[in-house]
Design a protein around this motif. Structure first.
Motif, PDB file in Angstrom:
ATOM      1  N   UNK A  30       5.401 -32.724   7.428  1.00 11.24           N
ATOM      2  CA  UNK A  30       5.846 -31.386   7.797  1.00 11.24           C
ATOM      3  C   UNK A  30       5.276 -31.025   9.154  1.00 11.24           C
ATOM      4  N   UNK A  31       5.836 -30.007   9.772  1.00 12.92           N
ATOM      5  CA  UNK A  31       5.281 -29.537  11.029  1.00 12.92           C
ATOM      6  C   UNK A  31       3.969 -28.817  10.756  1.00 12.92           C
ATOM      7  N   UNK A  32       3.048 -28.904  11.700  1.00 13.04           N
ATOM      8  CA  UNK A  32       1.728 -28.292  11.560  1.00 13.04           C
ATOM      9  C   UNK A  32       1.583 -27.211  12.619  1.00 13.04           C
ATOM     10  N   UNK A  33       1.117 -26.049  12.182  1.00 13.45           N
ATOM     11  CA  UNK A  33       1.217 -24.853  13.014  1.00 13.45           C
ATOM     12  C   UNK A  33       0.281 -24.852  14.208  1.00 13.45           C
ATOM     13  N   UNK A  34      -0.904 -25.463  14.045  1.00 13.45           N
ATOM     14  CA  UNK A  34      -1.896 -25.329  15.109  1.00 13.45           C
ATOM     15  C   UNK A  34      -2.892 -26.476  15.043  1.00 13.45           C
ATOM     16  N   UNK A  35      -3.852 -26.445  15.959  1.00 10.39           N
ATOM     17  CA  UNK A  35      -4.824 -27.525  16.050  1.00 10.39           C
ATOM     18  C   UNK A  35      -5.702 -27.621  14.801  1.00 10.39           C
ATOM     19  N   UNK A  36      -5.971 -26.492  14.154  1.00 13.45           N
ATOM     20  CA  UNK A  36      -6.786 -26.529  12.934  1.00 13.45           C
ATOM     21  C   UNK A  36      -6.030 -27.243  11.826  1.00 13.45           C
ATOM     22  N   UNK A  37      -4.738 -27.017  11.719  1.00 13.02           N
ATOM     23  CA  UNK A  37      -3.942 -27.728  10.729  1.00 13.02           C
ATOM     24  C   UNK A  37      -3.911 -29.226  11.026  1.00 13.02           C
ATOM     25  N   UNK A  38      -3.854 -29.565  12.308  1.00 15.42           N
ATOM     26  CA  UNK A  38      -3.915 -30.984  12.691  1.00 15.42           C
ATOM     27  C   UNK A  38      -5.260 -31.569  12.307  1.00 15.42           C
ATOM     28  N   UNK A  39      -6.335 -30.832  12.609  1.00 12.80           N
ATOM     29  CA  UNK A  39      -7.665 -31.295  12.217  1.00 12.80           C
ATOM     30  C   UNK A  39      -7.742 -31.529  10.715  1.00 12.80           C
ATOM     31  N   UNK A  40      -7.260 -30.577   9.937  1.00 13.20           N
ATOM     32  CA  UNK A  40      -7.325 -30.699   8.476  1.00 13.20           C
ATOM     33  C   UNK A  40      -6.572 -31.940   8.001  1.00 13.20           C
ATOM     34  N   UNK A  41      -5.404 -32.197   8.600  1.00 12.79           N
ATOM     35  CA  UNK A  41      -4.639 -33.387   8.213  1.00 12.79           C
ATOM     36  C   UNK A  41      -5.378 -34.660   8.591  1.00 12.79           C
ATOM     37  N   UNK A  42      -5.944 -34.711   9.788  1.00 12.80           N
ATOM     38  CA  UNK A  42      -6.681 -35.904  10.214  1.00 12.80           C
ATOM     39  C   UNK A  42      -7.893 -36.147   9.315  1.00 12.80           C
ATOM     40  N   UNK A  43      -8.574 -35.070   8.921  1.00 12.52           N
ATOM     41  CA  UNK A  43      -9.740 -35.232   8.054  1.00 12.52           C
ATOM     42  C   UNK A  43      -9.320 -35.774   6.687  1.00 12.52           C
ATOM     43  N   UNK A  44      -8.183 -35.302   6.165  1.00 11.55           N
ATOM     44  CA  UNK A  44      -7.670 -35.837   4.900  1.00 11.55           C
ATOM     45  C   UNK A  44      -7.249 -37.296   5.058  1.00 11.55           C
ATOM     46  N   UNK A  45      -6.665 -37.619   6.190  1.00 14.11           N
ATOM     47  CA  UNK A  45      -6.308 -39.020   6.449  1.00 14.11           C
ATOM     48  C   UNK A  45      -7.541 -39.909   6.458  1.00 14.11           C
ATOM     49  N   UNK A  46      -8.586 -39.425   7.100  1.00 10.90           N
ATOM     50  CA  UNK A  46      -9.832 -40.207   7.151  1.00 10.90           C
ATOM     51  C   UNK A  46     -10.421 -40.384   5.758  1.00 10.90           C
ATOM     52  N   UNK A  47     -10.299 -39.365   4.907  1.00 10.81           N
ATOM     53  CA  UNK A  47     -10.882 -39.444   3.566  1.00 10.81           C
ATOM     54  C   UNK A  47     -10.293 -40.589   2.754  1.00 10.81           C
ATOM     55  N   UNK A  48      -9.036 -40.924   2.999  1.00  8.83           N
ATOM     56  CA  UNK A  48      -8.373 -41.963   2.206  1.00  8.83           C
ATOM     57  C   UNK A  48      -8.133 -43.242   3.006  1.00  8.83           C
ATOM     58  N   UNK A  49      -8.603 -43.279   4.243  1.00  7.10           N
ATOM     59  CA  UNK A  49      -8.329 -44.426   5.120  1.00  7.10           C
ATOM     60  C   UNK A  49      -9.073 -45.673   4.648  1.00  7.10           C
ATOM     61  N   UNK A  50      -8.379 -46.787   4.696  1.00 10.12           N
ATOM     62  CA  UNK A  50      -8.977 -48.097   4.453  1.00 10.12           C
ATOM     63  C   UNK A  50      -8.549 -49.020   5.574  1.00 10.12           C
ATOM     64  N   UNK A  51      -9.512 -49.595   6.259  1.00  5.84           N
ATOM     65  CA  UNK A  51      -9.201 -50.451   7.408  1.00  5.84           C
ATOM     66  C   UNK A  51      -8.466 -51.709   6.955  1.00  5.84           C
TER      67      UNK A  51
END
Length: 259
Positions: free
Chosen positions: A238-259
């Motif tokens: 989905x579209x993300x409204x602002x930089x904080x929403x982008x940050x939140x998405x990136x942090x969630x991505x990192x939480x589940x990331x596996x190299x």
């Protein structure tokens, strides 16, 4: 810091760095999760402990406080809003910690996000930031909100670019793996990956970093960039409204990331 002040990492557990600030025969220890390696270091270097600094309440940062106090009855500094073992000097944003034995003053910065009351210490070109800002990453949001952490990181990013960054864990290579997955065309990040992998191959710390290096390579300080917006929006679906929403998405991505 001053040329005659040294910051030495004392390793603990699997990836913690307990930073010892020392000048002459005096030392201050930061986030001592385990007392024994600190005591060994102090004795080997013939240093007298004069204070304990803590950034937040997690046991891997405070678990050695009481054992150290048995050997060294020193003041214990920490965030006023958190429960810190042995604390004698509760701190608030804007306070100054004066360490006369080291001829050093440190400014206290509130940086909530990882925990609700997390603080950092800044002075003479060095930042001791616990688990808020990591090399190429940031701390998990155990108690704070994405907006709090994003604001805390933005505050640290306003420090001078040559500020040395002393965080509390050797997470750099794992953080770089994630950073490359979302910002892989970044030449500064590609070069950093090469340098940091060479350090770890010979068991050298990747720290300190610097604010300038983090601004160039840390995705959590680069949420304003369109390329990272696109990556985060693709992952979120989905579209993300602002930089904080982008940050939140990136942090969630990192939480589940596996190299």
């Amino acid at each position: 810091m001053h040329s005659d002040i040294f910051l030495t990492p004392v390793r603990a557990f699997t990836d913690n760095y307990i930073w010892v600030i020392h000048r002459g025969n005096f030392a201050v220890v930061v986030d001592p999760g385990d007392a024994q390696p600190v005591i060994r270091f102090l004795r080997d270097k013939h240093l007298q402990l004069v204070a304990i600094l803590t950034t937040h309440h997690h046991a891997d940062h405070t678990g050695g406080n009481l054992a150290l106090l048995e050997h060294y009855p020193v003041p214990v500094y920490g965030p006023a809003s958190e429960t810190i073992p042995g604390i004698t000097q509760p701190l608030h944003d804007g306070d100054i910690v004066s360490l006369p034995e080291l001829m050093l003053d440190l400014h206290v910065l509130n940086v909530p996000g990882h925990t609700a009351g997390h603080i950092a210490y800044y002075g003479t070109g060095s930042l001791l930031c616990g688990d808020t800002l990591f090399a190429a990453g940031c701390g998990r949001l155990f108690e704070g909100t994405p907006a709090q952490m994003a604001t805390s990181l933005a505050r640290l990013a306003q420090l001078p670019d040559d500020t040395a960054v002393y965080c509390a864990h050797e997470y750099t290579l794992a953080n770089i793996d994630f950073a490359l997955s979302v910002d892989g065309a970044n030449p500064a990040l590609i070069e950093r990956a090469r340098i940091e992998r060479e350090k770890r191959a010979v068991d050298l710390p990747t720290l300190p970093s610097s604010i300038g290096l983090e601004k160039a390579t840390n995705p959590f300080l680069r949420c304003h960039l369109s390329a990272l917006h696109k990556v985060a929006e693709t992952w979120a679906g989905q579209s993300l409204a602002d930089d904080i929403a982008v940050f939140a998405a990136l942090r969630e991505m990192k939480n589940v990331f596996r190299a």
